[in-house]
Scaffold this active site. Sequence first.
Site, mmCIF file in Angstrom:
data_model
loop_
_atom_site.group_PDB
_atom_site.id
_atom_site.type_symbol
_atom_site.label_atom_id
_atom_site.label_comp_id
_atom_site.label_asym_id
_atom_site.label_seq_id
_atom_site.Cartn_x
_atom_site.Cartn_y
_atom_site.Cartn_z
ATOM 1 N N ASP A 1 0.730 -1.293 0.040
ATOM 2 C CA ASP A 1 0.085 -0.100 -0.092
ATOM 3 C C ASP A 1 0.861 1.311 -0.083
ATOM 4 O O ASP A 1 1.964 1.340 0.613
ATOM 5 C CB ASP A 1 -0.834 -0.190 1.353
ATOM 6 C CG ASP A 1 -1.886 1.194 1.304
ATOM 7 O OD1 ASP A 1 -2.777 1.142 0.362
ATOM 8 O OD2 ASP A 1 -1.922 1.864 2.145
ATOM 9 N N GLU B 1 14.293 -14.578 -1.095
ATOM 10 C CA GLU B 1 14.555 -15.742 -0.413
ATOM 11 C C GLU B 1 13.432 -16.598 -0.470
ATOM 12 O O GLU B 1 13.753 -17.889 -0.383
ATOM 13 C CB GLU B 1 14.653 -15.381 1.067
ATOM 14 C CG GLU B 1 15.873 -14.637 1.451
ATOM 15 C CD GLU B 1 15.833 -14.567 3.104
ATOM 16 O OE1 GLU B 1 15.572 -15.354 3.765
ATOM 17 O OE2 GLU B 1 16.387 -13.241 3.585
#
Length: 536
Positions: free
Chosen positions: A199, A255
Amino acid sequence: MKDWWRGAVTYQVYPRSFQDSNDDGVGDLPGITRRLDHLAQLGVDAVWLSPFFKSPMKDMGYDVSDYCDVDPVFGTLADFDALVGRAHALGLKVIIDQVLSHTSDQHPAFAESRSSRVNPKSDWYVWADPWYDGTPPNNWLSVFGGPAWTWDARRKQYYLHNFLASQPDLNYHNPEVQDWALGNMRFWLDRGVDGFRFDTVNYFFHDPMLRDNPADYRVKTEPEANPYGMQYHLFSKNQPENLAWMERIRCLLDEYGAASVGEMGESHHAIRMMGEYTAPGRLHQCYSFELMGYDYSPGFFRDRIEGFFRGAPDGWPMWAFSNHDVVRHVSRWLPYGESPEVLAKQAAALLLSFEGSICLWQGEELGQTDTALDFEELTDPQGIAFWPEPVGRDNTRTPMVWDASPHGGFSRVKPWLPVKPEQAARHVEGQTGAQGSVLEHYRALLAFRKTSQALRSGRSRFLDLDEPLLGFVRGEGEGALLCLFNLSTVARVVTVSGVGTAVGPSVHAVAEGERLRLGPNAAVFLPVTGEVIVTD
């Protein structure tokens, strides 16, 4: 697939308005899980969930008080895990909102930060002394009206809030705040989410010198309903430190092999900034409100698409026509449509042919329109503050309509926002299997896009055509497509060479001998066989 997001279609779900499962009038996570089959049958690749975290709901969940738990109105963490499991079983990716530029004022970190000027979290939020006359430290404005600063008597300082006073801004100049935010993300990645929608992604950092914003360089002839638009927000957001923070986020996502999309809350240089934020090593994709306005001209769409890839050849956009913050596009562009249904079909073909990834807003696949609400029916603080204009956000957030039963099958009790007759007439059950329905058109388009490498990943080459025609070629060589549109209600007849017979779903496009009749709001896809030439 590592780059599943590239060219993918994501469907935005607003949890409060999708499906109520426990008869309290508010949508919830079990309700979403129940309706995931609809999304799989529609043919989208991913579902984006707007906030469902613990919150006092001053801004309908965009004011988070606990980032690692589900608000009871939406369910439990077990409900969330069940949702992810069911989505994955259906082949859907799950993206969740991260509202990290600010918290709720009821977050424990803010309670501690405001308690004194000397505590472990005293520098987690943006605090500033008043001027000698007691006024705020600068002229920054809140998106939701009034100054972006609120006085706190405990610290005898002002705190910054770009939105509601109950949404204090975090201080990302403090590395501890960044580490904390990464920890919140890791919590959800460990639960199996496939990515995040960030956001207000350009709001994280502020100018530490707190310099005044200048007036908007686009001269206004009269005040705007919301004076926020009268400033050029040079110092309150869009700071260069944001880009290094995007790179830290990307390292974490890599990751897990997770994807990201950022919401670019900017009205001045949004296309350029989308490119900056999606440069290699930053966000995977970014969207803005550029295509969510009232312009429906060929030149407008060409300028935005070409402009992005010209400025950011290594970046990647996500295009959307509507979301939970704007008037639905069928309502916005109705003056350009023969009817809401025909306009909805053309807009679908247009959006799903753009180079980049795509985001659909719930109900868009039904040709849904905005709901006209009375002031007494509003819950949105922005809509209430600026009534009657600009139109608030509740009008687009009314419940999803599933069938012809009371409240559209969303709930068996009165919902949090009403389902009015105009919206109730457009429901999933009534359009499923109905030849010519907007829903079946979306399903056909999404299936066609999945089988077309040109539409998913081909580069774009626009043709120089007179308005209201818009045409561009996607891809090169075998499989390349000419995407041709008449963005008006007046039929046009053209000659097209270098193409074969139309393929995929079309709208009001009919071959007439060697010529092609493009009726009102026509859309057609033509396989490229040679040099493409379109003439009147």
